[in-house]
Design an enzyme around this catalytic site. Structure first.
Site, mmCIF file in Angstrom:
data_model
loop_
_atom_site.group_PDB
_atom_site.id
_atom_site.type_symbol
_atom_site.label_atom_id
_atom_site.label_comp_id
_atom_site.label_asym_id
_atom_site.label_seq_id
_atom_site.Cartn_x
_atom_site.Cartn_y
_atom_site.Cartn_z
ATOM 1 N N LYS A 104 0.845 -1.213 0.000
ATOM 2 C CA LYS A 104 0.000 0.000 0.000
ATOM 3 C C LYS A 104 0.872 1.253 0.000
ATOM 4 O O LYS A 104 2.045 1.224 0.375
ATOM 5 C CB LYS A 104 -0.937 0.034 1.206
ATOM 6 N N ASP A 149 -1.665 -1.793 10.308
ATOM 7 C CA ASP A 149 -1.838 -1.787 8.848
ATOM 8 C C ASP A 149 -2.444 -3.083 8.302
ATOM 9 O O ASP A 149 -2.769 -3.169 7.119
ATOM 10 C CB ASP A 149 -0.480 -1.585 8.150
HETATM 11 O O1 C5P Z 1 0.855 -1.494 14.667
HETATM 12 P P1 C5P Z 1 2.226 -1.579 14.094
HETATM 13 O O2 C5P Z 1 3.026 -2.713 14.695
HETATM 14 O O3 C5P Z 1 2.264 -1.575 12.614
HETATM 15 O O4 C5P Z 1 2.969 -0.234 14.556
HETATM 16 C C1 C5P Z 1 4.377 -0.142 14.640
HETATM 17 C C2 C5P Z 1 4.763 1.054 15.500
HETATM 18 O O5 C5P Z 1 4.410 2.266 14.821
HETATM 19 C C3 C5P Z 1 4.055 1.143 16.841
HETATM 20 O O6 C5P Z 1 4.744 0.384 17.821
HETATM 21 C C4 C5P Z 1 4.144 2.642 17.131
HETATM 22 O O7 C5P Z 1 5.422 2.997 17.591
HETATM 23 C C5 C5P Z 1 3.988 3.259 15.739
HETATM 24 N N1 C5P Z 1 2.580 3.624 15.445
HETATM 25 C C6 C5P Z 1 2.035 4.736 16.070
HETATM 26 N N2 C5P Z 1 0.729 5.081 15.811
HETATM 27 C C7 C5P Z 1 -0.016 4.366 14.927
HETATM 28 C C8 C5P Z 1 0.535 3.244 14.248
HETATM 29 C C9 C5P Z 1 1.849 2.900 14.541
HETATM 30 O O8 C5P Z 1 2.700 5.404 16.856
HETATM 31 N N3 C5P Z 1 -1.268 4.718 14.713
#
Ligand code: C5P
Length: 301
Positions: A12, A138
């Protein structure tokens, strides 16, 4: 039951990424518009006696253990649906690793869809998206695909009316950026500022509903772009080159470092590929189209 299932799952780009303040849970509230593009990983899942085994064709180092989101997805599916056999997961990678294109999340989304099909669980798409959201922000969109607004952590998905197909040129970087460090840098750069609630711009939604590539190019925004450029200053140069060569718009995708340029039509995209490649500032340039559907079973259904 078939003995193995292969799922194709797209990467994406974020057409807009509006980032709110840091919350207590360590996440930021987002308002984002995702579009899936024609760059795919393929996930093949089959039964083995026990455990979870990951293999990959990828020359780059992706973790083959619990660190891999696909492993976590298999673990959670085994637990939720009392799957007693082991699972072998083959990952064929095309989506760049740590590129801001949800490659790791796509592999997890693809694993959930493959296991649903392999064991005939009969899950609805939104049920699979909900399971995905337990593992990463995501993942639900990699299952949904198309063009969609993401709110909350980016995991609450609603489809967006989008007309036509868009021609994108992607400038890929040889080394990745870690998503948490880009968010951290974003917080550092915004320290002391009053950060408002994230929102999706009307001009972007209008451009999509009219299929107006020129207006879309002007409406692309990413609040993480300054942070990604601060950690990898070469991205500024890449953005300048693409815009100088006539891209309708250019944006760092998600937390970067992939840069996405919007072209007017296919020939224009080809010209941009040539210009960016010959500029010497980008190693790998590819042409993709979006939107495309989300994770789909391609064999073994
Ligand atoms: O959810 P995911 O593992 O993809 O997110 C990775 C990191 O990105 C999270 O640990 C956080 O530090 C950051 N993040 C964030 N706010 C979001 C999505 C991700 O701060 N909405």
């Amino acid at each position: 039951m078939t003995s193995e299932v292969t799922v194709r799952v797209p990467g994406k780009i974020n057409l807009q990424l509006s980032v709110g303040p840091l919350q207590r849970d360590g996440y930021h509230e987002l308002a984002t518009v995702f579009q899936s593009v024609s760059l795919f990983d393929e996930i093949t899942v089959s039964e083995i006696d026990k455990g979870i085994e990951i293999t990959t064709d990828s020359k780059s180092n992706i973790p083959l253990d619990k660190e891999n989101l696909a492993y976590k997805a298999a673990e959670i599916m085994k637990k939720k649906f009392d799957i007693e056999t082991g699972l072998a997961i083959k990952i064929k990678k095309e989506i760049p690793i740590a590129g801001g294109m949800a490659g790791g999340s796509a592999d997890a989304g693809g694993t959930i869809v493959a296991i649903d099909s392999l064991f005939s669980l009969g899950l609805k798409r939104d049920e699979m998206e909900r399971i995905g959201s337990e593992l990463g922000a995501d993942i639900p969109f990699t299952i949904a695909g198309g063009t969609a607004i993401g709110t909350g952590r980016g995991d609450q998905i609603a489809p967006v009316l989008s007309r036509g197909s868009y021609n994108w040129v992607l400038a890929l970087s040889s080394s990745g950026l870690s998503t948490p460090s880009v968010y951290k840098e974003c917080d550092r750069l915004r320290e002391g500022l009053d950060i408002s609630k994230p929102f999706v711009s009307d001009s972007l939604l209008q451009a999509l509903s009219h299929g107006d590539a020129k207006a879309l190019g002007k409406a692309l925004t990413n609040d993480l772009q300054p942070a990604a450029c601060s950690l990898k200053p070469a991205l500024r140069l890449i953005l300048d080159v693409g815009l100088d060569y006539g891209a309708l718009g250019g944006i760092v995708s998600g937390s970067g470092p992939t840069v996405a340029f919007l072209a007017e039509h296919e020939d224009h995209a080809l010209d941009l590929v040539v210009a960016l490649t010959s500029s010497g500032v980008v190693g790998n340039v590819i042409r993709v189209a979006g939107p495309v559907p989300g994770a789909r079973v391609i064999t073994g259904a």
